[in-house]
Write a protein that holds these residues in place. Structure first.
Motif, PDB file in Angstrom:
ATOM      1  N   ARG A   1       0.758  -1.016  -0.065  1.00  7.06           N
ATOM      2  CA  ARG A   1       0.068  -0.014  -0.108  1.00  7.06           C
ATOM      3  C   ARG A   1       0.769   1.142  -0.006  1.00  7.06           C
ATOM      4  O   ARG A   1       0.460   2.124  -0.794  1.00  7.06           O
ATOM      5  N   ASP A   2       1.915   1.283   0.758  1.00  5.59           N
ATOM      6  CA  ASP A   2       2.832   2.463   0.803  1.00  5.59           C
ATOM      7  C   ASP A   2       3.672   2.615  -0.424  1.00  5.59           C
ATOM      8  O   ASP A   2       3.904   3.467  -0.788  1.00  5.59           O
TER       9      ASP A   2
ATOM     10  N   SER B   1       1.874   4.138  -2.940  1.00  2.00           N
ATOM     11  CA  SER B   1       1.771   5.990  -2.835  1.00  2.00           C
ATOM     12  C   SER B   1       3.061   6.348  -3.027  1.00  2.00           C
ATOM     13  O   SER B   1       3.352   7.335  -2.790  1.00  2.00           O
TER      14      SER B   1
END
Length: 111
Positions: free
Chosen positions: A71-72, A75
């Motif tokens: 998820r990181d 981003s």
């Protein structure tokens, strides 16, 4: 906030690694007990169930932390070097434990 997220991921990876190592050690103790004891059935069964439970929890912790890292990463935040090393080490321990003690098939559940 990013520091807390990194600390959480690092802690999760350390927990998964420790659980994976504990699982491998439990399976090894069961193997040794099976070789040395004249009637090892109860001990082998206990160590097999305990090792399997530890391995399942290690895998769950690893998957959860990997979801956070992905998820990181999506981003555009790169994981720290320590996180990358812990991911590799944890994956290697879990994979080696599964290879040495297959859950099913030839050798699954036997000493």
């Amino acid at each position: 906030m990013q520091t807390t997220s990194r600390d959480t991921r690092t802690t999760g990876l350390v927990v998964a690694l420790v659980l994976g190592l504990a699982s491998a050690l439990t399976f090894a103790v069961g193997d040794v007990a099976g070789a040395l004891s004249p009637d090892p059935d109860a001990l082998i069964s206990f160590t097999w169930i305990l090792g399997l439970a530890l391995l399942v929890w290690a895998t769950i912790a690893f998957v959860v932390v990997m979801a956070l890292i992905v998820r990181d990463f999506a981003s555009r935040r790169r994981p720290a070097l320590i996180e990358a090393l812990l991911v590799i080490a944890t994956f290697a321990v879990i994979a080696a434990t599964l290879a040495a003690h297959p859950l099913f098939g030839s050798g699954g559940g036997t000493a």
